[in-house]
Design a protein around this motif. Structure first.
Motif, PDB file in Angstrom:
ATOM      1  N   GLY A  67       0.804  -1.215   0.000  1.00 36.17           N
ATOM      2  CA  GLY A  67       0.000   0.000   0.000  1.00 36.17           C
ATOM      3  C   GLY A  67       0.835   1.262   0.000  1.00 36.17           C
ATOM      4  O   GLY A  67       2.063   1.232  -0.034  1.00 36.17           O
ATOM      5  N   SER A  68       0.125   2.384   0.035  1.00 36.73           N
ATOM      6  CA  SER A  68       0.795   3.677   0.074  1.00 36.73           C
ATOM      7  C   SER A  68       0.148   4.510   1.167  1.00 36.73           C
ATOM      8  O   SER A  68      -0.743   4.035   1.867  1.00 36.73           O
ATOM      9  CB  SER A  68       0.718   4.365  -1.293  1.00 36.73           C
ATOM     10  OG  SER A  68      -0.623   4.491  -1.704  1.00 36.73           O
ATOM     11  N   LEU A 123       9.350   5.242   3.506  1.00 29.56           N
ATOM     12  CA  LEU A 123       8.768   4.523   2.368  1.00 29.56           C
ATOM     13  C   LEU A 123       8.191   5.488   1.344  1.00 29.56           C
ATOM     14  O   LEU A 123       8.158   5.192   0.150  1.00 29.56           O
ATOM     15  CB  LEU A 123       7.676   3.567   2.853  1.00 29.56           C
ATOM     16  CG  LEU A 123       8.123   2.509   3.869  1.00 29.56           C
ATOM     17  CD1 LEU A 123       6.922   1.710   4.357  1.00 29.56           C
ATOM     18  CD2 LEU A 123       9.184   1.602   3.275  1.00 29.56           C
ATOM     19  N   GLU A 124       7.674   6.610   1.827  1.00 24.97           N
ATOM     20  CA  GLU A 124       7.138   7.660   0.964  1.00 24.97           C
ATOM     21  C   GLU A 124       7.515   8.988   1.567  1.00 24.97           C
ATOM     22  O   GLU A 124       7.368   9.180   2.769  1.00 24.97           O
ATOM     23  CB  GLU A 124       5.602   7.576   0.910  1.00 24.97           C
ATOM     24  CG  GLU A 124       5.058   6.867  -0.282  1.00 24.97           C
ATOM     25  CD  GLU A 124       3.540   6.909  -0.317  1.00 24.97           C
ATOM     26  OE1 GLU A 124       2.960   7.994  -0.518  1.00 24.97           O
ATOM     27  OE2 GLU A 124       2.942   5.842  -0.124  1.00 24.97           O
ATOM     28  N   GLU A 125       7.985   9.890   0.722  1.00 22.79           N
ATOM     29  CA  GLU A 125       8.404  11.218   1.187  1.00 22.79           C
ATOM     30  C   GLU A 125       7.210  12.157   1.174  1.00 22.79           C
ATOM     31  O   GLU A 125       6.534  12.294   0.151  1.00 22.79           O
ATOM     32  CB  GLU A 125       9.481  11.792   0.251  1.00 22.79           C
ATOM     33  CG  GLU A 125      10.791  11.055   0.292  1.00 22.79           C
ATOM     34  CD  GLU A 125      11.720  11.564   1.381  1.00 22.79           C
ATOM     35  OE1 GLU A 125      11.446  12.625   1.972  1.00 22.79           O
ATOM     36  OE2 GLU A 125      12.724  10.880   1.639  1.00 22.79           O
ATOM     37  N   GLY A 126       6.991  12.822   2.301  1.00 22.47           N
ATOM     38  CA  GLY A 126       5.974  13.859   2.355  1.00 22.47           C
ATOM     39  C   GLY A 126       6.602  15.219   2.122  1.00 22.47           C
ATOM     40  O   GLY A 126       7.819  15.365   2.160  1.00 22.47           O
ATOM     41  N   GLY A 167       3.169  13.839   5.765  1.00 27.35           N
ATOM     42  CA  GLY A 167       3.026  13.158   4.483  1.00 27.35           C
ATOM     43  C   GLY A 167       3.985  11.998   4.319  1.00 27.35           C
ATOM     44  O   GLY A 167       3.855  11.224   3.371  1.00 27.35           O
ATOM     45  N   ASP A 168       4.955  11.849   5.232  1.00 27.50           N
ATOM     46  CA  ASP A 168       5.870  10.707   5.174  1.00 27.50           C
ATOM     47  C   ASP A 168       5.157   9.431   5.598  1.00 27.50           C
ATOM     48  O   ASP A 168       4.326   9.447   6.526  1.00 27.50           O
ATOM     49  CB  ASP A 168       7.063  10.887   6.126  1.00 27.50           C
ATOM     50  CG  ASP A 168       8.160  11.801   5.587  1.00 27.50           C
ATOM     51  OD1 ASP A 168       8.017  12.357   4.485  1.00 27.50           O
ATOM     52  OD2 ASP A 168       9.174  11.954   6.307  1.00 27.50           O
TER      53      ASP A 168
END
Length: 133
Positions: free
Chosen positions: A9-10, A33-36, A94-95
């Motif tokens: 997932g994201s 895992l995801e940059e905010g 957002g990370d």
């Protein structure tokens, strides 16, 4: 050398963790895992998150996704386990962050038996940083 679990997932999705073979790595491991692109989380502020917590290779002991509501708490001031204080300060809103937290930065040798966390368990969290205030 062990590697970290992967998360499905994201940002905003309830993740599912897939664990590698072998033992948990030593020390606190932090993987974005995801940059905010939101504001930076600073010690002493209140952080708002969604999260899933699981013992290494074991069961999910808590997650906020199923409850449908975020949680918030002061960060960087000892209000939560050390792995959260050390791993989430400096992140951005957002990370999506994967934390592998050894017992010395988690619940230690006591564990949390009522949650099924044994003494000495390494904890793995996926944390979505939703806000900071």
């Amino acid at each position: 050398m062990s590697t970290l679990p992967t998360a499905s997932g994201s940002f905003g999705d309830k993740p599912q963790l897939t664990f590698p073979e072998g033992d948990a790595p030593g020390g606190l491991q932090v993987q974005v895992l995801e940059e905010g692109t939101g504001p930076v989380v600073e010690a002493g502020r209140t952080i708002v998150v969604n999260y899933l917590g699981q013992t290494w290779g074991g069961h999910v002991f808590d997650n906020s996704y199923d409850r449908g509501q975020t949680i918030d708490f002061p960060i960087g001031v000892g209000a939560v386990i050390g792995g959260w204080d050390k791993g989430l300060v400096g992140r951005n809103v957002g990370d999506r962050v994967l934390l592998s937290i050894p017992p010395e930065h988690g619940y230690g040798m006591r564990g949390v038996p009522q949650a099924g966390i044994g003494g000495g368990d390494t904890l793995v969290f996926v944390v979505d940083v939703v806000g900071v205030r």
